[in-house]
Design a protein around this motif. Sequence first.
Motif, PDB file in Angstrom:
ATOM      1  N   TYR A  75      -5.174   0.467   0.405  1.00  0.00           N
ATOM      2  CA  TYR A  75      -5.423   1.001   1.739  1.00  0.00           C
ATOM      3  C   TYR A  75      -4.095   0.970   2.493  1.00  0.00           C
ATOM      4  CZ  TYR A  75     -10.369   0.484   0.733  1.00  0.00           C
ATOM      5  OH  TYR A  75     -11.606   0.595   0.178  1.00  0.00           O
ATOM      6  N   THR A  88      -2.402  -2.570   1.424  1.00  0.00           N
ATOM      7  CA  THR A  88      -3.296  -3.681   1.123  1.00  0.00           C
ATOM      8  C   THR A  88      -4.157  -3.299  -0.065  1.00  0.00           C
ATOM      9  OG1 THR A  88      -3.389  -4.175   3.486  1.00  0.00           O
ATOM     10  CG2 THR A  88      -5.021  -5.238   2.090  1.00  0.00           C
ATOM     11  N   ASP A  92      -7.715  -7.798  -1.954  1.00  0.00           N
ATOM     12  CA  ASP A  92      -7.323  -8.603  -0.799  1.00  0.00           C
ATOM     13  C   ASP A  92      -8.168  -8.287   0.429  1.00  0.00           C
ATOM     14  OD1 ASP A  92      -5.326  -9.770  -2.319  1.00  0.00           O
ATOM     15  OD2 ASP A  92      -3.832  -8.251  -1.732  1.00  0.00           O
ATOM     16  N   LEU A  93      -8.434  -6.999   0.649  1.00  0.00           N
ATOM     17  CA  LEU A  93      -9.245  -6.595   1.794  1.00  0.00           C
ATOM     18  C   LEU A  93     -10.674  -7.080   1.646  1.00  0.00           C
ATOM     19  CD1 LEU A  93      -8.999  -5.009   4.449  1.00  0.00           C
ATOM     20  CD2 LEU A  93      -9.806  -3.010   3.214  1.00  0.00           C
ATOM     21  N   GLN A  94     -11.193  -7.059   0.422  1.00  0.00           N
ATOM     22  CA  GLN A  94     -12.561  -7.513   0.180  1.00  0.00           C
ATOM     23  C   GLN A  94     -12.665  -9.028   0.360  1.00  0.00           C
ATOM     24  OE1 GLN A  94     -14.134  -6.440  -3.631  1.00  0.00           O
ATOM     25  NE2 GLN A  94     -16.211  -6.443  -2.873  1.00  0.00           N
ATOM     26  N   LYS A  96     -10.694 -10.864   2.474  1.00  0.00           N
ATOM     27  CA  LYS A  96     -10.512 -11.205   3.883  1.00  0.00           C
ATOM     28  C   LYS A  96     -11.584 -10.607   4.782  1.00  0.00           C
ATOM     29  CE  LYS A  96      -5.512 -11.610   3.602  1.00  0.00           C
ATOM     30  NZ  LYS A  96      -4.232 -11.014   4.015  1.00  0.00           N
ATOM     31  N   HIS A  97     -11.836  -9.309   4.618  1.00  0.00           N
ATOM     32  CA  HIS A  97     -12.777  -8.584   5.481  1.00  0.00           C
ATOM     33  C   HIS A  97     -13.712  -7.734   4.616  1.00  0.00           C
ATOM     34  CE1 HIS A  97     -10.169  -9.651   8.823  1.00  0.00           C
ATOM     35  NE2 HIS A  97      -9.149  -9.160   8.145  1.00  0.00           N
ATOM     36  N   ARG A 100     -15.093  -4.476   6.267  1.00  0.00           N
ATOM     37  CA  ARG A 100     -14.186  -3.362   6.507  1.00  0.00           C
ATOM     38  C   ARG A 100     -14.096  -2.415   5.317  1.00  0.00           C
ATOM     39  NH1 ARG A 100      -8.858  -5.309   9.077  1.00  0.00           N
ATOM     40  NH2 ARG A 100     -10.382  -6.288  10.424  1.00  0.00           N
ATOM     41  N   VAL A 101     -14.306  -2.925   4.108  1.00  0.00           N
ATOM     42  CA  VAL A 101     -14.215  -2.092   2.907  1.00  0.00           C
ATOM     43  C   VAL A 101     -15.277  -0.998   2.941  1.00  0.00           C
ATOM     44  CG1 VAL A 101     -14.454  -2.082   0.398  1.00  0.00           C
ATOM     45  CG2 VAL A 101     -13.221  -3.932   1.512  1.00  0.00           C
TER      46      VAL A 101
END
Length: 145
Positions: A75, A88, A92-94, A96-97, A100-101
């Motif tokens: 992303y 990102t 990593d996004l999954q 942390k947030h 948001r994914v």
Amino acid sequence: MIQTYIPSQKHKEINWFIIDATDKILGRLSTQVANLIEGKNEVTYTPGFDSKIHVIIINVEKIKVTGNKLNQKFYYSHTGKPGELRKTALIDLQRKHPNRVIELAIKRMLPDGFAKSNLSKRLRIYSGNNHPHLAQKPRQLTLSY
């Protein structure tokens, strides 16, 4: 002369759906939720009109992706300064947030207009099993693919 039927907005009722994202594939879930929010499942679908459908998605931390997308999908975001492109990975996004994914996936599938601009009002995403929308009496929706 051909006439176009335009449904009246005052007679439409607000529908609430709840979807459990446990072991669902990210892309397939996102396309079906995007079509649901846009109102394409209704008989009186008209592009650009409010479908008055709200979706609650629970257990988003248990969503799956196919292939090697966890490490290969990125992303991108830009701060506005030269040379400040941020990258990102999905994993990593999954971590942390997780909300948001799926929110980004659904938002990028919607056309520009009412459904996209009011997505935060129509889509509620929760990491756990609990949600504060019991008063709206959401109907359980099982997605088939």
